[in-house]
Scaffold this motif. Structure first.
Motif, PDB file in Angstrom:
ATOM      1  N   THR A 137      10.096   0.473   1.539  1.00 39.81           N
ATOM      2  CA  THR A 137      10.499  -1.121   0.374  1.00 39.81           C
ATOM      3  C   THR A 137       9.337  -1.903   0.019  1.00 39.81           C
ATOM      4  OG1 THR A 137      10.910  -2.605  -0.489  1.00 39.81           O
ATOM      5  CG2 THR A 137      11.480  -1.819   2.076  1.00 39.81           C
ATOM      6  N   VAL A 138       8.962  -2.101  -0.586  1.00 36.36           N
ATOM      7  CA  VAL A 138       7.090  -3.238  -0.652  1.00 36.36           C
ATOM      8  C   VAL A 138       8.011  -4.323   0.305  1.00 36.36           C
ATOM      9  CG1 VAL A 138       6.464  -1.682  -3.230  1.00 36.36           C
ATOM     10  CG2 VAL A 138       8.163  -4.151  -3.776  1.00 36.36           C
ATOM     11  N   GLU A 158       7.771   2.593   9.123  1.00 30.95           N
ATOM     12  CA  GLU A 158       5.977   2.612   8.642  1.00 30.95           C
ATOM     13  C   GLU A 158       5.034   2.994  10.170  1.00 30.95           C
ATOM     14  OE1 GLU A 158       4.572  -0.067   5.419  1.00 30.95           O
ATOM     15  OE2 GLU A 158       6.666   0.194   4.242  1.00 30.95           O
ATOM     16  N   ALA A 179       6.967   4.225  -0.454  1.00 26.50           N
ATOM     17  CA  ALA A 179       7.140   2.251  -0.919  1.00 26.50           C
ATOM     18  C   ALA A 179       7.753   1.822  -2.045  1.00 26.50           C
ATOM     19  CB  ALA A 179       6.163   1.793   0.244  1.00 26.50           C
ATOM     20  N   GLY A 181       8.960  -0.332  -5.167  1.00 31.43           N
ATOM     21  CA  GLY A 181       9.258  -1.954  -5.852  1.00 31.43           C
ATOM     22  C   GLY A 181      10.447  -1.783  -6.022  1.00 31.43           C
ATOM     23  N   THR A 203       5.508  -7.486  -9.732  1.00 27.63           N
ATOM     24  CA  THR A 203       4.683  -6.505 -10.557  1.00 27.63           C
ATOM     25  C   THR A 203       4.038  -7.318 -11.666  1.00 27.63           C
ATOM     26  OG1 THR A 203       6.314  -5.409 -12.301  1.00 27.63           O
ATOM     27  CG2 THR A 203       6.852  -5.292 -10.233  1.00 27.63           C
ATOM     28  N   THR A 233       0.455   5.593   3.241  1.00 28.69           N
ATOM     29  CA  THR A 233       2.360   4.908   2.198  1.00 28.69           C
ATOM     30  C   THR A 233       1.301   4.770   1.077  1.00 28.69           C
ATOM     31  OG1 THR A 233       2.719   3.410   4.125  1.00 28.69           O
ATOM     32  CG2 THR A 233       3.604   2.609   2.426  1.00 28.69           C
ATOM     33  N   GLU A 235       2.447   3.433  -2.452  1.00 24.56           N
ATOM     34  CA  GLU A 235       3.845   2.036  -3.150  1.00 24.56           C
ATOM     35  C   GLU A 235       3.937   2.580  -4.266  1.00 24.56           C
ATOM     36  OE1 GLU A 235       2.639  -2.239  -4.204  1.00 24.56           O
ATOM     37  OE2 GLU A 235       3.123  -1.950  -2.168  1.00 24.56           O
ATOM     38  N   GLY A 237       5.436   0.703  -6.976  1.00 20.79           N
ATOM     39  CA  GLY A 237       5.724  -0.379  -7.242  1.00 20.79           C
ATOM     40  C   GLY A 237       5.537  -1.663  -8.859  1.00 20.79           C
ATOM     41  N   ARG A 240       0.677  -4.980  -7.901  1.00 22.98           N
ATOM     42  CA  ARG A 240       0.681  -6.031  -7.785  1.00 22.98           C
ATOM     43  C   ARG A 240       0.291  -7.526  -8.472  1.00 22.98           C
ATOM     44  NH1 ARG A 240       1.786  -6.696  -1.523  1.00 22.98           N
ATOM     45  NH2 ARG A 240       3.050  -4.690  -1.415  1.00 22.98           N
TER      46      ARG A 240
END
Length: 244
Positions: A137-138, A158, A179, A181, A203, A233, A235, A237, A240
């Motif tokens: 997960t983030v 992780e 991971a 979001g 996000t 990893t 992401e 999500g 950012r």
């Protein structure tokens, strides 16, 4: 059909991200072992996959019980792809977190994947190939209110990903993490406003993701197309946002 002739075990595959991953791998030709605790929901997923022309079977197991986790690896047989998706989240501040909830999250989110990898990765290595994708997960890399133990359990996963990647890289087994979001899943039903607020605030895309979008990333990392990727990893999500 790049997974034709391969067996994929997906834990927590009866709903949400796990269900989407199982369906996607089946569409790509994998023989999918659907894991879950609820037999009725497991049978429903298997029926859905077979109706679409795929191959699947269900194995019930409680991954909070180490003996059940071992039984799952035995009943799954020779697994080429392992997706450690099963998990639990209980959001509380540190003073509110009970010992039982602490153990629940660490046991399901960290210990269970550890036990499955401990049993299945050596078998993959003996055959000279295999891919493991862990679902994190983030929140594992962001300080967010109430997620301390959940985030810690995933951060540990992780780190284990990086350790396992180095242990098995030269034996043909790759290990990576996805991971997600904020994702629209049955577990978030009734919390759509909160989910949208999280997506708006954390996000860059400003929207909630779908389980199928996570499944695409998992499928890629599990496939030979990601043959030179291990210990990573990814992401999923929505990016950012800028701080200013």
């Amino acid at each position: 059909m790049e997974f034709s002739g391969r067996t994929a075990l997906v834990t927590g595959a009866t709903a949400g991200i796990g269900r989407a991953v199982a369906a996607q791998l089946a569409r790509e030709g994998a023989d999918v072992v659907v894991h879950g605790r609820d037999t009725a929901r497991g049978d429903e997923v298997v029926t859905e996959i077979t109706a679409a022309g795929g191959t699947a079977r269900f194995v019930q197991a409680d991954l909070g019980d180490p003996r059940d986790a071992q039984r799952l690896t035995e009943e799954a047989g020779d697994v080429d792809v392992l997706v450690n998706n099963a998990g639990v989240y209980k959001f509380h501040s540190t003073p509110e977190m009970t010992t039982d909830l602490f153990d629940l999250q660490m046991n399901l989110n960290t210990r269970a994947p550890y036990l499955l990898v401990r049993d299945l990765a050596p078998r993959m290595a003996a055959r000279g190939h295999g891919s493991i994708v862990n679902i994190s997960t983030v929140a594992a890399t962001l300080a967010t209110t109430g997620t301390g133990i959940y985030a810690a359990s995933k951060a540990a996963l992780e780190q284990l990903t990086r350790v396992w990647a180095t242990e098995y890289a030269r034996q043909g087994v790759r290990v990576n993490t996805v991971a997600p979001g904020p994702i629209r899943t049955p577990g978030m039903a009734g919390h759509e406003d909160m989910l949208k607020a999280i997506a708006d605030g954390m996000t860059a895309m400003g929207r909630v993701g779908e389980p199928e979008e996570v499944a695409e990333a998992v499928t890629f990392l599990a496939s030979d197309r990601a043959g030179y990727i291990t210990g990573a990893t990814l992401e999923v999500g929505g990016g950012r946002p800028a701080l200013i």
